[in-house]
Design an enzyme around this catalytic site. Structure first.
Site, PDB file in Angstrom:
ATOM      1  CB  THR A 111      95.780  78.201 -40.911  1.00 33.11           C
ATOM      2  OG1 THR A 111      96.987  78.898 -40.619  1.00 33.11           O
ATOM      3  CG2 THR A 111      96.043  77.188 -42.003  1.00 33.11           C
ATOM      4  CE1 TYR A 145      97.942  80.044 -43.685  1.00 28.42           C
ATOM      5  CE2 TYR A 145      99.807  78.607 -44.137  1.00 28.42           C
ATOM      6  CZ  TYR A 145      98.970  79.239 -43.244  1.00 28.42           C
ATOM      7  OH  TYR A 145      99.157  79.075 -41.900  1.00 28.42           O
ATOM      8  CG  ASP A 202     101.231  81.125 -35.654  1.00 25.05           C
ATOM      9  OD1 ASP A 202     101.391  79.887 -35.707  1.00 25.05           O
ATOM     10  OD2 ASP A 202     101.639  81.897 -36.543  1.00 25.05           O
ATOM     11  CE  LYS A 261     101.444  75.962 -34.614  1.00 21.29           C
ATOM     12  NZ  LYS A 261     101.169  77.092 -35.546  1.00 21.29           N
ATOM     13  CD  GLU A 307     114.069  78.105  -7.157  1.00 25.42           C
ATOM     14  OE1 GLU A 307     114.659  79.194  -6.928  1.00 25.42           O
ATOM     15  OE2 GLU A 307     114.366  77.345  -8.103  1.00 25.42           O
TER      16      GLU A 307
END
Length: 325
Positions: free
Chosen positions: A13, A26, A93, A165, A281
């Site tokens: 972007t 876009y 992303d 993100k 665990e």
């Protein structure tokens, strides 16, 4: 002393164009690095910038081919005595995955900063120029060395290990866990929240010749063994379960993964929660499972790939590697 920074561009972007100042849709990766550096040249950033176009794509399409080219270019730049730091422009992303991979496979003796934007370059309120100016500020600071790969977004500096993100819109789209931001930055100022933390400067891993096949299985109510098997191939060497809660999963899924682990498939329990700390665990040792600790599933996958590629298959040794991150 003027900083000499190498900018490695991959698209995203930050290099995107909408064709309208108010359009939502876009095209990512439209502006070349030469065009971008010409634009920022008038900002008075106080650094000498040289650019290389690694790719110009949506970061959803980033993968091993681009990672190898990016790692090679970054390694060359870091080995150049005239280069004082590296900036990587990247789509948001998959930014956290690329940053973490570079963090594990590059030395930390010079700053490496990954930066992106949430709005394309011709949108109202484009955040890319400010984020880039902030990235230049960070990469120009000698105190950025020894901190591993850093991510700059929204006036915050994050460590690659912590950043993720959290939003699809808005400029404050990234957070850090277990540490929040490790610094605050503007084009005119930079404040660190502590001293550099990397012990030594060497890379933790060599960049692998091939990224092993490691699957991420997203746990959900009703997932069964059939649902697990559908997601695995014959070449799968590892599985990260994005578990519910603290890496939990349905009993049928656990049984299937125990069987896979007994066959030599590396199994890591992570959490699908945004801030999911997964501890080892009591039954994990018997099951040959590994706890991801504070790494989210996508970063746990990359670390497991690097460990497998380095020849590691012992769950105890893999657990020690996760504990050390």
């Amino acid at each position: 002393m003027t900083s000499r920074l190498t900018v490695l561009a991959t698209g995203g972007t930050i290099a995107g164009i909408a064709g309208s100042a108010i359009r939502h849709e876009y095209r990512a990766g439209e502006i070349t690095i030469d065009e971008y550096l010409e634009t920022v040249g008038g900002l008075g950033l106080g650094a000498e910038l040289s650019g290389t176009q690694i790719a110009n794509i949506d970061s959803a399409n980033i993968g091993p081919v681009e990672w190898r080219a990016l790692h090679g270019a970054a390694s060359t730049a870091l080995g150049d005595g005239a280069c004082t730091g590296v900036i990587v422009t990247h789509g948001t992303d998959t930014l956290e995955e690329t940053a973490f991979l570079l963090d594990q496979t590059l030395p930390a003796h010079k700053p490496v900063v990954v930066v992106g934007a949430m709005r394309p370059a011709d949108a109202v309120g484009y955040d890319g120029l400010r984020n880039f100016a902030n990235a230049v500020r960070v990469a120009s600071d000698p105190e950025a060395a020894g901190r591993g790969v850093l991510v700059v977004m929204g006036d915050r500096v994050f460590a690659a290990r912590d950043v993720y993100k959290v939003r699809t819109r808005g400029t404050e789209a990234f957070r850090g866990f277990p540490r929040e931001s490790v610094g605050l930055v503007t084009p005119a100022s930079l404040e660190w929240f502590g001293a550099p933390w990397r012990n030594g400067t060497a890379a933790a891993f060599a960049f692998p010749q091939r990224m092993p096949d490691v699957a991420i299985i997203y746990a959900y109510a009703g997932l069964d063994a059939t649902g697990v098997r559908r997601q695995l191939g014959e070449a799968t060497q590892g599985v990260v379960i994005a578990g519910v809660g603290e890496g939990n999963m349905p009993d049928a899924v656990r049984q299937e993964l125990v069987a896979l682990a007994a066959e030599g498939v590396c199994v890591v329990r992570a959490s699908r929660a945004d801030e999911g700390l997964v501890d080892l665990e009591d039954e994990d040792d018997a099951n040959r499972f590994v706890a991801a600790r504070a790494l989210n599933p996508q970063k746990a996958r990359i670390l497991l790939q690097l460990l497998i590629a380095s020849g590691e298959s012992d769950p105890a040794a893999i657990q020690r590697a996760f504990d050390g991150r």
